[in-house]
Design a protein around this motif. Structure first.
Motif, PDB file in Angstrom:
ATOM      1  N   TYR A 225       0.637  -1.102   0.348  1.00 31.38           N
ATOM      2  CA  TYR A 225      -0.191  -0.343  -0.358  1.00 31.38           C
ATOM      3  C   TYR A 225       0.724   1.326   0.052  1.00 31.38           C
ATOM      4  O   TYR A 225       1.107   2.192  -0.342  1.00 31.38           O
ATOM      5  N   TYR A 226       2.223   1.482   0.865  1.00 32.39           N
ATOM      6  CA  TYR A 226       3.020   2.494   1.185  1.00 32.39           C
ATOM      7  C   TYR A 226       3.635   2.532  -0.280  1.00 32.39           C
ATOM      8  O   TYR A 226       3.535   3.600  -0.377  1.00 32.39           O
ATOM      9  N   ASP A 227       3.543   1.604  -0.991  1.00 34.81           N
ATOM     10  CA  ASP A 227       4.165   1.573  -2.520  1.00 34.81           C
ATOM     11  C   ASP A 227       3.339   2.170  -3.388  1.00 34.81           C
ATOM     12  O   ASP A 227       4.737   3.079  -4.303  1.00 34.81           O
ATOM     13  N   LEU A 228       2.758   2.031  -3.212  1.00 33.73           N
ATOM     14  CA  LEU A 228       1.381   2.723  -4.206  1.00 33.73           C
ATOM     15  C   LEU A 228       1.492   4.053  -3.762  1.00 33.73           C
ATOM     16  O   LEU A 228       1.268   4.846  -4.434  1.00 33.73           O
ATOM     17  N   LEU A 229       1.088   4.183  -3.403  1.00 32.12           N
ATOM     18  CA  LEU A 229       1.270   5.907  -2.642  1.00 32.12           C
ATOM     19  C   LEU A 229       2.914   6.523  -2.832  1.00 32.12           C
ATOM     20  O   LEU A 229       2.177   7.887  -3.468  1.00 32.12           O
ATOM     21  N   ALA A 230       3.869   5.555  -2.800  1.00 31.02           N
ATOM     22  CA  ALA A 230       5.244   6.204  -3.094  1.00 31.02           C
ATOM     23  C   ALA A 230       4.996   6.476  -4.480  1.00 31.02           C
ATOM     24  O   ALA A 230       5.891   8.093  -5.324  1.00 31.02           O
ATOM     25  N   LYS A 232       2.578   7.756  -6.264  1.00 29.11           N
ATOM     26  CA  LYS A 232       1.428   8.713  -6.343  1.00 29.11           C
ATOM     27  C   LYS A 232       0.313   8.219  -7.094  1.00 29.11           C
ATOM     28  O   LYS A 232      -0.507   8.679  -7.153  1.00 29.11           O
ATOM     29  N   GLU A 233       0.117   7.086  -6.480  1.00 26.94           N
ATOM     30  CA  GLU A 233      -1.426   6.694  -6.968  1.00 26.94           C
ATOM     31  C   GLU A 233      -2.844   7.152  -5.989  1.00 26.94           C
ATOM     32  O   GLU A 233      -2.417   6.747  -4.541  1.00 26.94           O
ATOM     33  N   PRO A 234      -3.183   7.505  -6.173  1.00 27.67           N
ATOM     34  CA  PRO A 234      -4.302   8.531  -5.342  1.00 27.67           C
ATOM     35  C   PRO A 234      -4.776   6.822  -4.580  1.00 27.67           C
ATOM     36  O   PRO A 234      -5.196   6.406  -4.646  1.00 27.67           O
ATOM     37  N   PRO A 235      -4.864   7.595  -2.550  1.00 23.03           N
ATOM     38  CA  PRO A 235      -6.099   6.778  -2.221  1.00 23.03           C
ATOM     39  C   PRO A 235      -7.289   6.062  -2.838  1.00 23.03           C
ATOM     40  O   PRO A 235      -7.478   4.876  -2.225  1.00 23.03           O
ATOM     41  N   MET A 236      -8.137   7.227  -2.800  1.00 19.70           N
ATOM     42  CA  MET A 236      -9.191   6.892  -2.960  1.00 19.70           C
ATOM     43  C   MET A 236      -9.537   5.880  -4.361  1.00 19.70           C
ATOM     44  O   MET A 236     -10.108   5.138  -4.675  1.00 19.70           O
ATOM     45  N   ARG A 237      -8.151   6.259  -5.871  1.00 16.92           N
ATOM     46  CA  ARG A 237      -8.726   4.915  -6.731  1.00 16.92           C
ATOM     47  C   ARG A 237      -7.887   3.432  -6.252  1.00 16.92           C
ATOM     48  O   ARG A 237      -8.002   2.178  -6.296  1.00 16.92           O
ATOM     49  N   ILE A 238      -7.358   3.095  -4.862  1.00 17.32           N
ATOM     50  CA  ILE A 238      -6.095   2.497  -4.595  1.00 17.32           C
ATOM     51  C   ILE A 238      -7.984   2.140  -3.809  1.00 17.32           C
ATOM     52  O   ILE A 238      -7.831   0.368  -3.952  1.00 17.32           O
ATOM     53  N   LEU A 239      -8.456   2.319  -3.100  1.00 15.29           N
ATOM     54  CA  LEU A 239      -9.236   2.128  -2.363  1.00 15.29           C
ATOM     55  C   LEU A 239     -10.850   1.604  -3.079  1.00 15.29           C
ATOM     56  O   LEU A 239     -11.288   0.571  -3.074  1.00 15.29           O
ATOM     57  N   TYR A 240     -11.140   1.637  -5.089  1.00 14.04           N
ATOM     58  CA  TYR A 240     -11.829   1.897  -6.013  1.00 14.04           C
ATOM     59  C   TYR A 240     -11.597   0.320  -5.397  1.00 14.04           C
ATOM     60  O   TYR A 240     -12.282  -0.171  -6.528  1.00 14.04           O
ATOM     61  N   LEU A 241     -10.162   0.452  -6.559  1.00 17.75           N
ATOM     62  CA  LEU A 241      -9.236  -0.614  -6.931  1.00 17.75           C
ATOM     63  C   LEU A 241      -9.692  -2.356  -5.852  1.00 17.75           C
ATOM     64  O   LEU A 241     -10.192  -3.566  -6.423  1.00 17.75           O
ATOM     65  N   VAL A 242      -9.757  -2.037  -4.606  1.00 21.35           N
ATOM     66  CA  VAL A 242      -9.416  -3.346  -3.596  1.00 21.35           C
ATOM     67  C   VAL A 242     -10.849  -3.606  -2.838  1.00 21.35           C
ATOM     68  O   VAL A 242     -10.550  -4.492  -2.971  1.00 21.35           O
ATOM     69  N   ALA A 243     -12.081  -2.319  -3.623  1.00 20.18           N
ATOM     70  CA  ALA A 243     -13.364  -2.506  -3.522  1.00 20.18           C
ATOM     71  C   ALA A 243     -14.027  -3.561  -4.435  1.00 20.18           C
ATOM     72  O   ALA A 243     -14.430  -4.681  -4.150  1.00 20.18           O
ATOM     73  N   ASP A 312      -8.024  10.558   4.057  1.00 19.10           N
ATOM     74  CA  ASP A 312      -8.261   9.018   2.644  1.00 19.10           C
ATOM     75  C   ASP A 312      -7.312   7.963   2.557  1.00 19.10           C
ATOM     76  O   ASP A 312      -7.731   7.326   2.808  1.00 19.10           O
ATOM     77  N   LYS A 313      -5.834   8.383   2.701  1.00 14.30           N
ATOM     78  CA  LYS A 313      -5.012   7.396   3.277  1.00 14.30           C
ATOM     79  C   LYS A 313      -5.646   6.594   4.407  1.00 14.30           C
ATOM     80  O   LYS A 313      -5.208   5.646   4.671  1.00 14.30           O
ATOM     81  N   ILE A 314      -5.904   6.742   5.724  1.00  9.31           N
ATOM     82  CA  ILE A 314      -6.125   6.205   6.516  1.00  9.31           C
ATOM     83  C   ILE A 314      -6.979   5.236   6.776  1.00  9.31           C
ATOM     84  O   ILE A 314      -7.374   4.520   7.172  1.00  9.31           O
ATOM     85  N   ALA A 315      -8.239   6.008   5.944  1.00 10.57           N
ATOM     86  CA  ALA A 315      -9.493   4.722   5.418  1.00 10.57           C
ATOM     87  C   ALA A 315      -9.465   3.519   5.062  1.00 10.57           C
ATOM     88  O   ALA A 315      -9.492   2.907   4.972  1.00 10.57           O
ATOM     89  N   VAL A 316      -7.945   3.848   3.686  1.00  9.86           N
ATOM     90  CA  VAL A 316      -8.032   2.480   2.804  1.00  9.86           C
ATOM     91  C   VAL A 316      -7.480   1.913   3.732  1.00  9.86           C
ATOM     92  O   VAL A 316      -7.147   0.610   4.194  1.00  9.86           O
ATOM     93  N   GLU A 317      -5.582   2.456   5.164  1.00  5.66           N
ATOM     94  CA  GLU A 317      -5.466   1.484   5.571  1.00  5.66           C
ATOM     95  C   GLU A 317      -6.356   0.952   6.779  1.00  5.66           C
ATOM     96  O   GLU A 317      -5.178  -0.349   6.962  1.00  5.66           O
ATOM     97  N   MET A 318      -6.708   1.396   7.114  1.00 11.22           N
ATOM     98  CA  MET A 318      -7.829   1.083   7.953  1.00 11.22           C
ATOM     99  C   MET A 318      -8.498  -0.711   7.786  1.00 11.22           C
ATOM    100  O   MET A 318      -9.040  -1.320   8.560  1.00 11.22           O
TER     101      MET A 318
END
Length: 325
Positions: A225-230, A232-243, A312-318
């Motif tokens: 997850y932190y690699d994706l953030l590094a 510059k992948e937006p947290p909300m896009r990551i959340l969408y893909l996780v969902a 947004d970052k903490i929401a995905v992390e949780m």
């Protein structure tokens, strides 16, 4: 595509062609094939290209009325005009009376099959829908390319390659070219070659992250997850893909619980068979209730971000922490 290939092969052309669909690689390929078959390679006098929604219908018709210059045909190529989504009655009325020397080729992303222009082209010419190709077609295409290059690849390595490239043929072609160049001098493409050369899409990293979550390897999941953030992948896009990944696993597991095999699940979900096989392994780590709740938690996390309750970052992390505990 069979009829279109026959026209190109025999040189017996229809007055108008429509190429449409999601697969840009095939649209570009057939656009080039038609151009090469209709006109001589150095003939620029009899080729007119219109691109975008600013294309003027009256100007196009005037061009179509112009006789070819020392050639059998005049080719007019119209790309992404939007004519097949919006009403174009003037063009629909004109095409049936177009000069026999003029050939119109439309290349569009979307069309309205109920529209008058679509029906006119269907009656007067040739319509070819070029959609995303299924797994079997992609495998045949890749194996055919490798055979011409005198390369061999195992089924499991090929599945890994396609899982990394997705089903976009343009991306597959680019990655395949890199792989062929990288293995120059060798006849067999190995798994390690694919892992080292092919660019991993964000979706694959999401899958790896969910895989780590499923196996309760929390640190690895969070590191990904932190690699994706590094990157510059937006947290909300990551959340969408996780969902989306959780929802995909839920659909696969639900279908398997109903007794369907891999082939049927692939057909019913629209997923490639090797993705279903991989998903079945991942889904086995979760109950059907866990997967349903995971999707709901992702939706709730998005709501909390949008309402300002959580960052947004903490929401995905949780979400990741909860399901990798």
């Amino acid at each position: 595509m069979k009829n279109l290939n026959e026209d190109i092969k025999t040189g017996s052309f229809r007055p108008v062609y429509l190429l449409f669909g999601e697969e840009a690689y095939l649209k570009n390929m057939y656009k080039k094939k038609l151009k090469q078959a209709i006109l001589n390679p150095d003939d620029t006098m009899n080729l007119t290209v219109y691109q975008g929604k600013d294309c003027n219908v009256r100007q196009l018709i005037d061009q179509a009325e112009t006789m070819p210059f020392f050639a059998e045909h005049r080719l007019i190529l119209v790309e992404n005009s939007g004519f097949f989504k919006n009403a174009s009655p003037e063009l629909a009325e004109y095409i049936p009376q177009m000069p026999a020397e003029t050939i119109l080729v439309f290349v569009e992303d979307e069309v309205d099959k109920r529209g008058k222009l679509y029906k006119t082209v269907k009656n007067c010419g040739r319509i070819t829908e070029l959609a995303r190709q299924d797994e079997k077609t992609l495998i045949r295409w890749v194996l055919g390319t490798l055979k011409r290059e005198k390369k061999n690849i195992q089924q499991s390595t090929l599945e890994l390659f396609l899982s990394m490239t997705g089903n976009d043929m343009e991306n597959i072609a680019n990655e395949l070219e890199k792989l062929i160049c990288y293995t120059e001098g060798r006849s067999v493409i190995e798994r390690q070659d694919v892992e080292e050369i092919c660019t991993a899409r964000t979706e694959n990293k999401i899958f790896d992250m969910i895989h780590a979550v499923a196996e309760k390897r929390q640190k690895e999941a969070l590191d990904l997850y932190y690699d994706l953030l590094a990157q510059k992948e937006p947290p909300m896009r990551i959340l969408y893909l996780v969902a989306r990944q959780f929802n995909q696993l839920y659909a696969i597991k639900e279908q398997r619980n109903q007794g369907f095999d891999t082939a049927v699940i692939a057909q019913r979900t629209g997923l490639q068979a090797f993705i279903v096989r991989r998903g079945l392994v991942e889904a086995a780590h979760f109950t059907i209730e866990d997967l349903r709740q995971a999707v709901m938690d992702c939706v709730e996390a998005e709501t909390q971000v949008k309402t300002g309750v959580l960052g947004d970052k903490i929401a995905v992390e949780m979400v990741l922490v909860k399901y990798s505990r």
